[in-house]
Write a protein that holds these residues in place. Structure first.
Motif, PDB file in Angstrom:
ATOM      1  N   THR A 194      25.678   0.266  -6.020  1.00 55.91           N
ATOM      2  CA  THR A 194      26.136  -0.890  -6.668  1.00 55.91           C
ATOM      3  C   THR A 194      24.997  -2.031  -6.432  1.00 55.91           C
ATOM      4  O   THR A 194      24.586  -2.348  -7.402  1.00 55.91           O
ATOM      5  N   THR A 195      24.462  -2.015  -5.384  1.00 54.30           N
ATOM      6  CA  THR A 195      23.339  -3.090  -4.956  1.00 54.30           C
ATOM      7  C   THR A 195      21.976  -2.381  -5.501  1.00 54.30           C
ATOM      8  O   THR A 195      21.259  -3.264  -5.701  1.00 54.30           O
ATOM      9  N   THR A 196      21.686  -1.231  -5.353  1.00 52.41           N
ATOM     10  CA  THR A 196      20.437  -0.749  -5.666  1.00 52.41           C
ATOM     11  C   THR A 196      20.031  -0.174  -6.943  1.00 52.41           C
ATOM     12  O   THR A 196      19.201  -0.026  -7.731  1.00 52.41           O
ATOM     13  N   ALA A 221      16.968   5.268  -3.852  1.00 54.50           N
ATOM     14  CA  ALA A 221      18.094   4.760  -3.758  1.00 54.50           C
ATOM     15  C   ALA A 221      18.902   5.860  -2.970  1.00 54.50           C
ATOM     16  O   ALA A 221      19.657   5.841  -1.889  1.00 54.50           O
ATOM     17  N   VAL A 222      18.718   7.369  -3.212  1.00 52.59           N
ATOM     18  CA  VAL A 222      19.173   8.433  -2.466  1.00 52.59           C
ATOM     19  C   VAL A 222      18.682   8.542  -1.080  1.00 52.59           C
ATOM     20  O   VAL A 222      19.354   8.684  -0.102  1.00 52.59           O
ATOM     21  N   PHE A 235      15.420   0.470   3.702  1.00 51.86           N
ATOM     22  CA  PHE A 235      14.181  -0.045   3.570  1.00 51.86           C
ATOM     23  C   PHE A 235      14.213  -0.999   2.319  1.00 51.86           C
ATOM     24  O   PHE A 235      15.031  -0.319   1.609  1.00 51.86           O
ATOM     25  N   ASP A 236      13.287  -1.641   2.059  1.00 49.06           N
ATOM     26  CA  ASP A 236      13.054  -2.369   0.971  1.00 49.06           C
ATOM     27  C   ASP A 236      12.412  -1.535  -0.027  1.00 49.06           C
ATOM     28  O   ASP A 236      11.700  -0.658   0.492  1.00 49.06           O
ATOM     29  N   PRO A 240       5.816  -0.212   1.576  1.00 47.03           N
ATOM     30  CA  PRO A 240       4.813   0.749   1.252  1.00 47.03           C
ATOM     31  C   PRO A 240       4.974   1.856   2.385  1.00 47.03           C
ATOM     32  O   PRO A 240       4.770   3.110   2.048  1.00 47.03           O
ATOM     33  N   GLU A 241       5.791   1.753   3.495  1.00 46.28           N
ATOM     34  CA  GLU A 241       5.931   2.899   4.286  1.00 46.28           C
ATOM     35  C   GLU A 241       6.993   3.820   4.021  1.00 46.28           C
ATOM     36  O   GLU A 241       6.738   4.910   3.896  1.00 46.28           O
ATOM     37  N   PHE A 242       8.112   3.061   3.350  1.00 49.65           N
ATOM     38  CA  PHE A 242       9.202   3.693   2.660  1.00 49.65           C
ATOM     39  C   PHE A 242       8.613   4.299   1.402  1.00 49.65           C
ATOM     40  O   PHE A 242       8.927   5.578   1.203  1.00 49.65           O
TER      41      PHE A 242
END
Length: 540
Positions: A194-196, A221-222, A235-236, A240-242
Motif C-alpha cells: 500500500t505505501t510503496t 518494492a519487492v 530502505f528509502d 543510492p546504497e539500496f
C-alpha cells in the motif's frame, strides 16, 4: 554459428578474434571424429569434442533448442564439453516428471533414490568464481542457502538452526516463520504494497497517467520485503546504497543468462575474456563490498537477546557457538554472504518479474483486467486485502496462476548435481553430472493445457467458475527441491497484485495499442519482460 556471432559482437580485440579462429579450426578438425557413447548414455544430438553441443544451442534461449530436441528424439538431452557433463530433463508428459520423483530425485534400477544436490554448479560456471569454488566444501560451507548441501532454517525469531535433517526429517531448505507470525507477515506485506505502490507514489514520480517503466518500482518494492527480513529495516527508494544493490543484482541475473555466460560455462578459458562476463564479476565484487559494510553496522549494534533480522540471528548463533568453543561451523561470514545473495537474487528477481508480467498482461488483455476489477470491487471493495480473501477471488487467483504458467520465468529451473550414479528410464546418469529440469516442457505441455502458448485464465477454472488446481502447474519446481520461498512468493504475488489492481487500471503507453505490447522475454537467467512502459490510471 551462434558462438562465433557472440564472440564477434562482444568485441575484445585481436585476442578474441584469434580465439574465435581457434574455435572454428577446432570445429573443422573435429567434424570428422565420431562420437564414442558410453553404455546406456542418455540420447541426444552428437556432441563435438571439447565444444559438446554448444554450437547447436540457441545461446540466448537454450531452453527452446532443448525442448525441440526432446520432442524429436527422446526424454533426455545429453550435453558434454570436455569435463563438463550436463543432462537436460524434458518430459513429454506430466507423469514423466512424477516418475522421476520431481527434480529432487531420480530412481535407480533397483528403486532407491539418487539425490540431486541443488545448484552445485560445475566449478567453471559463471555464477560461482573459480577461486571460491575450489575452496568450497561439500556441505553448506561457502555456497549459502541455495547452493549448499546442508539445511539452514530460520525457524524462530531469535535463532537459526542448522543440521542435515530439515522439516519433519526431510532434506529441505527454507525460511519458515515461527507460530503466530503468519498474520504479522500478512500485515507487513499489505502495508508495504500500500505505501510503496499506491497512487501518490506513481503520480509524484511520473505525473498523472504518464507512461513509466515498471522495472524499478516493482523491483524496489519487492526487494524491500527481503531487506526487512534479512537486514531488519527497509530502505528509502532514493538511497543510492539500496538502488545500486538492487539494480546491480538485476543486471547480474540478466548477464547470468546471456550468451557470454553460456560460453564461459562451457569454455571458461575463452568466456572469461568476454566483456559481459567481466562486468558480471565486477558487479559481484561490488555487491559483496556493500554487504560487508551493512554486516559491519549490524554486528556493531547486535543484541543477541533481541534479534532484528536474519543477519542478527546468524551473528547471534555464530557468537553462541564460538563462546562454546565451536569455531568450525556453517556460521561463518562467507556462508552468510552467499546466503544473503541467494535470498536477494531468488527473492527479488523471480517475484518482481512475475508481477511485471502480470501488469503487462493486464494492459494487453483489458477484458480480463475488467473481470479482475469487477471481482475485486464485488468481494473486497476498498478495504485492505487479506490472504484469506484468495478463496473468494477465484478469477483473480486464476489470473495470477496463469501469469506464472505462461511467463515461465525459470524454464530450466535451478541446476542440480547427482550425488552418485543413477539410472532413470534405463539411462545411466553419472555421479557429479549437472542436471537441469525443463519446467517449460510441463508448463507449456500441449497435452496438459488447452491453450499452452496463450494467456488463458480458464486453465484454472471449472465450468462453474471455481478455482481448480493442476498438477502440471510447477513454476516453483517440485519434489524435495521445490523452491524454499514458495509460500512467501505466493503471498507476495497475491497481495501486491490485488493491491495494485484495486487502485490502478493498466493501459499501454500513448501511441501503442494492446496488440502492440510485446510479450517476448528479455534474455537472462530468468525470463523477465523486455523493456516497456505502461500507464497506471486511477480507478478508485
Amino acid at each position: 554459428m551462434a558462438i562465433l556471432d557472440e564472440l564477434l559482437q562482444s568485441g575484445g580485440g585481436s585476442a578474441t578474434l584469434l580465439a574465435a579462429a581457434a574455435v572454428l579450426l577446432l570445429v573443422l578438425l573435429s567434424s570428422a571424429l565420431s562420437r564414442q557413447e558410453s553404455a546406456n548414455e542418455p540420447p541426444g544430438p552428437r556432441p563435438l569434442p571439447l565444444l559438446g553441443n554448444l554450437l547447436e544451442l540457441d545461446l540466448k534461449r537454450p531452453y527452446n533448442t532443448l525442448v525441440e530436441v526432446q520432442a524429436k528424439s527422446s526424454l533426455l538431452v545429453f550435453i558434454k564439453s570436455r569435463d563438463v557433463q550436463e543432462v537436460r530433463l524434458g518430459f513429454h508428459s506430466l507423469p514423466g516428471l512424477k516418475e522421476g520423483g520431481g527434480p529432487g530425485r531420480l530412481q535407480d534400477g533397483e528403486g532407491s533414490p539418487g539425490q540431486l544436490r541443488r545448484g552445485v554448479w560445475r566449478p567453471r560456471h559463471l555464477a560461482h568464481r573459480e577461486a571460491v569454488q575450489r575452496r568450497a566444501r561439500r556441505h553448506l560451507g561457502q555456497r549459502g542457502l541455495v547452493e549448499g548441501d546442508a539445511t539452514l532454517h530460520f525457524d524462530q525469531p531469535e535463532r537459526l538452526r542448522d543440521g542435515k535433517e530439515g522439516v519433519r526429517g526431510q532434506d529441505r531448505r527454507g525460511i519458515s516463520a515461527p507460530p503466530g507470525s503468519h498474520q504479522e507477515l500478512q500485515r507487513f506485506l499489505c502495508n508495504g504494497a500500500t505505501t510503496t505502490m499506491n497512487y501518490p507514489t506513481i503520480v509524484s514520480r511520473h505525473g498523472f497517467g504518464e507512461a513509466f517503466d515498471t522495472t524499478q518500482p516493482i523491483n524496489y518494492a519487492v526487494s524491500n520485503i527481503i531487506c526487512s527480513i534479512v537486514y531488519g529495516n527497509r530502505f528509502d527508494y532514493d538511497d543510492p546504497e539500496f538502488t545500486n544493490m538492487v539494480d546491480g543484482m538485476n543486471r547480474k541475473i540478466q548477464l547470468a543468462g546471456s550468451p557470454s555466460a553460456m560460453v564461459y560455462n562451457m569454455l571458461p578459458w575463452l568466456g572469461r575474456k568476454l566483456p559481459e562476463n567481466k562486468e558480471f564479476f565486477r558487479l559481484t565484487a561490488d555487491y559483496g563490498k556493500k554487504n560487508l559494510e551493512i554486516f559491519s553496522r549490524l554486528r556493531e549494534s547486535l543484541n543477541p537477546l533481541l534479534c532484528r533480522s536474519l543477519v542478527d540471528a546468524f551473528f547471534a548463533r555464530k557468537q553462541h557457538l564460538e563462546e562454546s568453543g565451536i569455531t568450525n561451523s556453517h556460521f561463518h561470514d562467507q556462508n552468510l554472504m552467499w546466503t544473503v545473495q541467494n535470498l536477494f537474487a531468488a527473492g527479488t528477481d523471480t517475484t518482481a518479474a512475475t508481477l511485471r508480467w502480470s501488469l503487462l498482461l493486464m494492459a494487453k488483455y483489458p477484458d480480463i483486467q475488467d473481470k479482475v476489477h469487477e471481482e475485486l470491487r464485488r468481494v473486497i471493495g476498498d478495504r485492505q486485502v487479506r490472504v484469506e480473501d484468495r478463496k473468494n477471488l477465484p478469477f483473480t487467483d486464476a489470473v495470477i496462476h496463469e501469469t506464472q504458467r505462461l511467463a515461465n520465468i525459470a524454464p530450466m529451473a535451478i541446476p542440480h548435481r547427482t550425488s552418485r550414479d543413477v539410472t532413470f528410464r534405463g539411462f545411466r546418469i553419472k555421479k557429479d553430472t549437472t542436471v537441469y529440469v525443463l519446467l517449460t516442457s510441463v508448463l507449456h505441455d500441449e497435452s496438459e493445457w488447452e491453450k499452452p502458448h496463450s494467456f488463458h485464465p480458464d486453465h484454472f477454472l471449472d465450468k462453474d467458475g471455481k478455482f481448480v488446481k493442476s498438477d502440471a502447474f510447477v513454476p516453483f519446481s517440485a519434489g524435495r527441491r521445490v523452491c524454499p520461498g514458495e509460500s512467501l512468493a505466493r503471498m507476495e504475488l497475491f497481495i501486491f497484485f490485488v493491491t495494485l489492481l484495486q487502485r490502478f487500471r493498466l493501459r499501454p503507453p500513448p501511441g501503442v495499442s494492446e496488440d502492440g505490447l510485446d510479450l517476448t522475454p528479455r534474455v537472462g537467467f530468468t525470463l523477465s519482460p523486455a523493456a516497456h512502459t505502461l500507464r497506471a490510471l486511477d480507478c478508485m
